[in-house]
Enzyme design. Structure first.
Site, short mmCIF file in Angstrom:
data_model
loop_
_atom_site.label_atom_id
_atom_site.label_comp_id
_atom_site.label_asym_id
_atom_site.label_seq_id
_atom_site.Cartn_x
_atom_site.Cartn_y
_atom_site.Cartn_z
N HIS A 657 26.82 -0.53 5.63
CA HIS A 657 25.45 -0.73 6.10
C HIS A 657 25.36 -1.97 6.97
CE1 HIS A 657 23.90 -4.24 3.81
NE2 HIS A 657 24.75 -3.88 2.87
N CYS A 658 24.44 -1.91 7.91
CA CYS A 658 24.06 -3.10 8.68
C CYS A 658 22.58 -3.30 8.42
CB CYS A 658 24.41 -2.94 10.16
SG CYS A 658 23.95 -1.36 10.89
N SER A 659 21.77 -3.32 9.43
CA SER A 659 20.33 -3.40 9.20
C SER A 659 19.73 -1.99 9.15
CB SER A 659 19.66 -4.22 10.30
OG SER A 659 18.27 -4.30 10.09
#
Length: 1479
Positions: A657-659
């Site tokens: 995940h990132c944002s």
């Protein structure tokens, strides 16, 4: 080209050879056999004489002159060769006459006659017969001549050519080939060589693709051979676009239709026009409207005016494009499906036919609904019964592995063959061999990365066309679980959470999708950064999917925006739903952090206790910018390899995940898959794999920049190979010279450009460099600049990263005599308390730069004093104290001098010295280690490498020499001079003891702030520095602020003086207590930076500079903790003219009419005269007119309903004198007609353009920057609720148009940057809907958190953006244009017009009307598709109306006085013009 073939034809010739000798009687010659080979059309390659009698029996001389005859050509040619038959049986005979061209497909006879030399007798010829002679494809026709293109259409190309110059036989016909995209070779049937005029042939290629490049090849052929080809290239013309899709056809009013359509699905090159055809069905003929088009706009709409009420109209639309062959030709596309609609009175209140159902349809729908409800109730009852029978009442579920087939509605377990070649957007795409990948990437990079743009656009285009359902993401119960509105989870691949008994159906939702890896279905789960409301769902997913590795590629806050929430415990254990999460360990590295969690399911039953707990590892990459890419791919490659290798074989997917869970997440997944494909098949297919996984989660690899980064990273991975060397293999590498040499060449491949060395090469700084080793601009160390001193911020020093921190080291040269103080300034500015000296002073070139015990060094701000000096085994330790001259602040510095390193007595001593240095640094942990050698080169960088790699060896028993050496070279080129430098690092590492303790003494702990968590590896100095030191910094700041230079030329306008006065008034003699509350850190703007920026023009310096002697970082610490905390508590911000730590806007001031006195002076109102106040606002100018002429009559016009209400109230106080009118300038003629006011009847008109102060005062109007509210900006939204608001414009407009609006209407120099940020936010975050959201977003795009207005007052950086949007939304410039025209028509001869403008474009329009130099496009340079309406005028009427009839009452424009500007800041940019109407 078809190669020329050589065919040997053997002809046995029985020749009777008469030989005549001089002075002897003639006698018969023997018969000779002859063999001939044709090399080409003009020579015989060889022949063989085989006489029936031996050569030696021939009488002397045996010289046989030869004559070659070709009877078919009816000619005989003598050769120039003479053959001596006695020397050899093999001879070569050239045919000297090039005109002889035997026909290879006809019967030819070759006759050889031998005659006696010098004989006067006729040659005796005896021929037994002529044999058949045939030739091979040596005789091929030459190229067809003058191949050219005659005509081109979208599907045909007509070509022409002439026959070849050399036929070399009978031409049977011609073959025509055409090549499409270098991959598909098509050839046409054979063309018979029919008779043509002057041997000119034509042929038409048909069934071609539109707008496609073709290479056409024509070659003649004979019975056996193809000739040489001629080539020509040609692109076919475009075809007409496909039919647009009508998306909206509604009745707009009693005489107008609103018509909207979507761009055609297929078009070539571009779309230039739309042609709208409409007709009243009573008539047969269509009327057409042509409008210009923009292919980047997906949806277009317009209003079709002037229709007949109560009529049925048929409307259709088609697109058109300009021919690329003939620009004067328009290629028409297909019509859309015709739509019909009634135009009638009050039609806007009548629902469209699609919403009106017949009574029977209604009854049918009711019956169907009742049946569905019955079946639903029955299903619910059965479900409850089954649940009670099969499940326990308690909440639990078994810890079974997720099924690969359908544990979440994911994508199919089968692997789609994305590696196979496929055609996308007319081009073939396939896997690229590793050996060709670098060349492939280089080709994509040419012409400004045009190849990447085309590939990425093709992927984006497919993604837009693929409409995968995402109903669960759009469900009302789940919308709050999505971090971004447009980043959703496809239903077919989403991760299903297991049902909890009693919960709603949609509570199984989490914004996460299964994503395939290389040859592994569901290798990853791509998800968004968890929200507080989804923490429990996230950890449930981790448990249910048996996840062992979490990859996080975002910081919690980036550029002031929250990108992710902290979903793990800071310390100890926290409960997230039924999952308990405990932080076990945390390892902080320079670019990423590894955290170990123990998770436990607190409700799990029917399992052994040992299986209720799991270990989960989080790999958190902390140096990846949002929407951008890292500076170099090597750290990312190493991170991908380490994190994926850590996943156990029996574990579930890796959660990434990132944002938003799309951009950086997709980049990570693609890099991993390609690395595995390289390892498995020695090839890779980035395009195919990304195109494939985009069907599993939307927007993966979100930007073209990330797509390019993937390719560059893979090129680096291919070139470098595996660079992590295990500890037990390092000794073997030392003797592997070829391996080290190849690494050295790659390490030093980067060569900086001159632009990267801007500061170092400036003449004022060049004298500060000892050698060619200079810092790059992006990695150099900055000093606090001195006001007015150029180059005072430069020192030859470079930031280098270590194992723990990105700015762990400063590498610099041995100071020159002129840079001694610069060196200590650097130590002071950056709080560096450890210095390592690897060079020695020689009292010649390398002088002692530190003080003696009796002779301190002094500068303007501090004094350096030697405290002690001791000698240890291999090095000298010196302790210094740097004391502030202004206060009692001190900085202790320890210097380790070891010029012999690393050539020390014992290998262990090399590492002991490094440990000793880092132990000293660990005592403070608040600044970098300064490493000094003679030139800031090999020796210093070697120390940084050795100490960093020693920590890596302790951590995971591997060393990555290549990565550190290359990254160091990229920041300070020239540090490595040969492969021996790299080899020595390997050699030293091979001596490293197994237990060193270096890793433990440098251990870091991530400190998180509850309000704003910026990075996983922050500067921890504010948390470790004593409170009294903070207070000392603060006192220094106050004292030095008082010394800031005062600008005496502008009394009352000097911000520095203003701040000093206010500080004294607010603070007085109060003692400020140091505050340790972390929540205030970095929440407010540094007052120091404000002062610097205000005086930037008068005292040039960088934006990061300070006037206090403190570093910018220290000022932020002081002001964000102590000063701002105090001001917050004591109301000091309001006293300082600050609000919430930021400058107050000058918008919220009382309403004062601008330049009212000047306006009345020029207007000279008289009683009984009639005036129009064209912009009533709050009535300031109207009041002034009535004050000067109490009996005057005034028509008050304003489009704002609030202003109209004020005018109505004033009309009650002045009955018969005030006539309120609500409307725009363009609506005034109709309003005046209602009042029986005729043209040429007005005595005076006054315009006060722009936005009134009361509109700024009300946040809900959407004009104010300082007051949050909906982003509206419509002056008359109550009258025109359907007109687009500013939020609507930002939600629909494309980036190019938005940038142009901001540039033209707002004069915004950061227009492109702001437009890009708004569009990216719209796609990746959410639509901008409030003024606060827009203001904060614009602020992040600007270099400073404020700007200076024309009076050097701070204003918000979003001011110009708000101004541009307001002008555009309200169509203000067009309205001004109409207002000027109306003034010309309605003013009497001698009537006066007063205009007050605040924007350069407003004044330009007025000026051009007044001067009679009107440009029709002045007010309409931007597309009006977002404006509420379009008004068309006949051109002749417009031309007549724009004739100037004005006399200027003043020679120059009038500006407000200084006194008025001080009283009313809104007037600061006002310009007044006064003119008189004349014939």
């Amino acid at each position: 080209m078809k190669p020329r073939l050589l065919t040997t034809v053997t002809t046995w010739l029985a020749l009777v050879l008469p030989v005549v000798y001089l002075s002897r009687p003639c006698q018969a010659l023997p018969t000779v056999n002859f063999t001939a080979n044709y090399a080409n059309s003009t020579s015989i390659a060889s022949y063989n004489l085989e006489p029936e009698i031996p050569y030696e029996e021939l009488e002397e001389p045996r010289v046989l002159p030869l004559k070659a005859v070709l009877p078919v050509e009816a000619s005989t040619v003598d050769s120039s060769g003479v053959i001596d038959a006695s020397k050899s049986e093999h001879h070569e005979l050239p045919l000297a006459d090039a005109a002889i061209q035997p026909h290879p497909d006809s019967n030819s006879v070759l006759k050889v006659i031998l005659e006696q030399p010098e004989s006067n007798d006729e040659p005796v010829t005896s021929t037994h017969g002529y044999p058949t002679f045939s030739a091979d494809d040596n005789f091929v026709p030459s190229k067809p001549l003058n191949l050219s293109v005659l005509e081109v259409t979208s599907t045909t190309i007509k070509i022409t050519w002439r026959e070849p110059e050399k036929l070399n036989g009978a031409i049977h016909g011609y073959r025509v080939y055409y090549v499409h995209q270098n991959q598909t070779l098509l050839h046409l049937p054979i063309l018979k060589a029919e008779a043509a005029v002057n041997s000119v042939y034509t042929y038409t290629l048909s069934n071609l693709k539109p707008y496609t490049d073709y290479k056409i090849i024509v070659a003649a052929f004979t019975k056996k051979f193809d000739g040489e080809p001629s080539e020509v290239s040609q692109r076919t013309d475009i075809a007409g676009p496909s039919a647009p899709k009508v998306v909206n056809l509604t009745c707009h009013s009693q005489d107008a239709l609103f018509f909207g359509w979507r761009i055609p699905q297929t078009y070539y090159n571009t779309i230039d026009y739309y042609i709208i055809s409409y007709r009243n069905v009573v008539y047969a003929d269509f009327r057409e409207i042509r409008i210009t088009a923009n292919a980047s706009i997906v949806e277009t709409s317009m209003i079709i005016p002037n229709l007949t009420t109560n009529s049925l109209y048929e409307v259709k639309v088609r697109a058109a494009s300009t021919s690329v062959i003939n620009p004067k030709q328009i290629i028409l596309g297909s019509y859309s499906e015709p739509k019909k609609i009634n135009v009638q009175l009050n039609c806007e209140k009548i629902p469209p036919p699609s919403q009106r159902q017949s009574y029977n349809d209604y009854n049918l729908a009711v019956m169907i609904g009742i049946l569905i409800c019955c079946f639903g109730l029955l299903f619910i009852v059965l479900t409850i019964l089954l649940w009670k029978k099969c499940f326990h009442a308690a909440y639990y579920y078994l810890d079974d592995p997720p099924a690969c087939g359908n544990s979440g509605g994911g994508n199919s377990a089968g692997i789609v063959d994305w590696e196979a070649p496929c055609e996308v957007a007319g081009e073939m795409r396939s896997s690229i061999p590793v050996c060709e990948f670098a060349k492939h990437v280089a080709a994509l990079h040419v012409d400004g990365d045009i190849g990447f743009s085309k590939e990425y656009e093709a992927i984006q285009g497919e993604a837009l066309n693929d409409e995968y359902p995402s109903e669960h993401s759009q469900h009302p119960d789940n919308k709050a679980k999505n971090r971004y509105l447009n980043v959703i989870a496809y239903d077919h691949s989403r991760v299903h959470l297991r049902q909890v008994p009693g919960q709603k159906k949609h509570l199984d939702y989490i914004n996460a999708n299964f994503i395939d890896g290389y040859q592994k279905p569901r290798a990853f789960i791509g998800t968004q950064g968890p929200l507080p409301c989804t923490f429990d769902c996230f950890w449930r997913m981790i448990w249910e999917q048996r996840v062992a590795i979490i990859v996080m590629i975002t910081n919690l806050v980036e550029r002031g925006r929250r990108k992710c929430d902290m979903y793990w415990p800071k310390d100890g254990t926290e409960m997230y739903g039924v999952i308990a999460v405990k932080l076990i360990r945390e390892e902080v590295m320079a670019t990423y952090t590894v955290r170990t969690f123990q998770i436990k399911h607190t409700k799990l039953k029917k399992k052994k206790a040992s299986q209720t707990e799991k270990l989960v590892y989080q790999y958190h990459y902390t140096n990846w910018p949002d929407h951008g890419t890292p500076d170099h791919p090597l750290p990312v490659i190493n991170f991908v390899k380490k994190s994926t290798a850590a996943n156990p074989a029996d574990a579930g997917p890796i959660v990434v995940h990132c944002s938003a869970g799309v951009g950086r997440t997709g980049t990570y997944i693609v890099i991993d898959a390609m690395l595995k494909q390289i390892e498995a098949k020695n090839q890779l297919n980035v395009f195919g794999f990304l195109r494939y996984i985009r069907a599993q989660r939307n927007y993966l690899v979100q930007t073209e920049e990330q797509y390019i980064f993937i390719h560059d990273a893979l090129v680096e991975a291919i070139d470098s190979g595996e660079t992590n060397i295990k500890m037990d293999a390092i000794g073997g590498v030392v003797n592997h010279i070829e391996f080290i040499d190849s690494q050295y060449k790659l390490i030093t491949s980067y060569q900086p450009k001159e632009i990267n060395l801007t500061s170092a090469l400036k003449p004022v700084n060049a004298i500060k460099n000892r050698s060619s080793l200079v810092p790059l601009e992006g990695s150099r160390v900055h000093l606090t600049p001195k006001p007015g001193v150029e180059g005072s911020d430069y020192i030859n020093a470079t930031w280098l990263h270590g194992y723990r921190r990105l700015r762990d080291f400063i590498v610099t040269q041995h100071p020159l005599i002129d840079t001694f103080k610069d060196f200590w300034q650097m130590v002071w500015d950056h709080n560096a308390q450890t210095v390592v000296l690897l060079s020695s002073a020689d009292n010649m070139s390398f002088l002692q730069f530190w003080p003696n015990e009796s002779e301190p060094i002094e500068s303007d701000y501090y004094r350096i004093r030697l405290v002690s000096e001791t000698s240890e085994n291999d090095y000298i330790v010196r302790n210094f104290v740097i004391q502030s001259i202004q206060d009692d602040y001190e900085l202790s510095v320890r210097m380790f001098e070891n010029p012999m390193w690393p050539d020390m007595a014992q290998p262990r001593s090399i590492f002991d010295f490094a440990v000793r240095v880092h132990e000293r640094c660990a005592e403070y942990r608040n600044g970098p280690i300064v490493i000094v050698d003679r030139y800031g080169g090999f020796q210093a960088c070697q120390f940084c490498c050795i100490s960093s790699l020693a920590m890596q060896l302790e951590y995971d028993q591997t060393a990555n020499v290549y990565t550190y050496a290359k990254l160091f070279h990229n920041k300070r080129p020239g540090i490595w001079s040969s492969y021996e430098d790299i080899r020595q690092i390997y050699r030293i590492l091979s001596y490293m003891p197994k237990e060193l303790g270096l890793l433990k003494c440098t251990e870091l702990r991530t400190e998180f702030d509850e309000a704003a968590i910026m990075t996983a590896t922050p500067d921890l100095s504010p948390l470790t520095r004593p409170a009294h030191i903070m207070s000392q910094h603060y006192n220094r700041f106050l004292k030095l602020l008082e010394r800031w230079p005062v600008d005496q030329s502008k009394i009352g306008r000097d911000l520095g003086q203003y701040l000093r006065d206010q500080l004294k008034a607010v603070l007085g003699g109060t003692n400020i207590i140091a505050v340790k509350d972390e929540r205030l850190v970095r929440q407010h703007q540094s007052l120091e930076n404000i002062v610097n920026d205000v005086h930037l023009k008068a005292h040039p310096r960088s934006l990061n500079s300070t006037a206090t002697g403190l570093s910018g970082e220290q000022c932020r610490e002081v002001l964000s903790s102590e000063f701002l905390e105090y001001l917050n508590k004591e109301g000091g911000f309001e006293k300082l003219g600050l609000r919430g730590g930021r400058w107050m806007s000058t918008e919220a001031v009382r309403h004062v009419p601008v330049m009212a006195a000047e306006a009345i002076k020029f207007l000279k109102p008289q009683d009984s005269e009639l005036f129009i106040d064209m912009t009533f606002g709050a009535g300031g100018h109207t009041k002034q007119i009535l004050k000067a002429a109490p009996n005057a009559k005034i028509i008050t016009l304003d489009r704002d309903p609030v202003a109209h209400e004020l005018a109505q109230e004033m009309a009650k106080r002045y009955p018969g004198q005030i006539y309120p009118v609500l409307g725009r300038f363009s609506e005034l003629p109709a309003k005046l007609k209602e009042l029986n006011v005729n043209q040429r009847s007005i005595d005076g008109m006054i315009f006060d353009f722009g936005c009134s102060s009361m509109q700024f005062d009300e946040g809900e109007r959407g004009f104010s920057i300082s007051k949050n509210g909906p982003l509206d900006m419509r002056m008359d939204k109550d009258r025109c609720p359907d007109a687009p608001s500013a939020a609507d414009v930002l939600a629909r407009i494309d980036e190019m148009d938005l940038a142009r609006i901001l540039k033209v209407y707002g004069e915004e120099k950061f227009a492109k940057r702001i437009a890009r940020a708004i569009v990216e936010a719209r796609h990746s975050i959410k639509k901008i809907e409030t003024t606060k959201e827009l203001a904060e977003l614009v602020q992040t795009c600007c270099a400073s958190e404020f700007r200076l207005d024309k009076l050097q007052r701070p204003s918000h950086p979003a001011t110009k953006t708000f101004q541009a949007l307001r002008i555009f939304v309200n169509n203000e410039l067009n309205e001004i244009n109409y207002g000027m025209i109306l003034a010309q028509h309605y003013l009497k001869i001698g009537g006066k017009m007063i205009t007050i403008t605040f924007h350069s474009l407003e004044d330009t329009i007025v000026k051009r009307h007044v001067m009679g130099n009107v440009a029709n496009d002045m007010a309409n340079k931007l597309p009006l598709k977002y404006c509420s309406h379009t008004i068309c005028h006949d051109q002749t009427v417009m031309d007549a109306a724009l004739k100037p009839n004005w006399h200027q009452m003043t020679k120059h424009v009038v500006v407000p006085s200084d006194a008025e500007v001080e009283e009313n800041p809104r007037s600061r940019s006002a310009k007044l013009r006064a003119v008189v109407r004349v014939e």
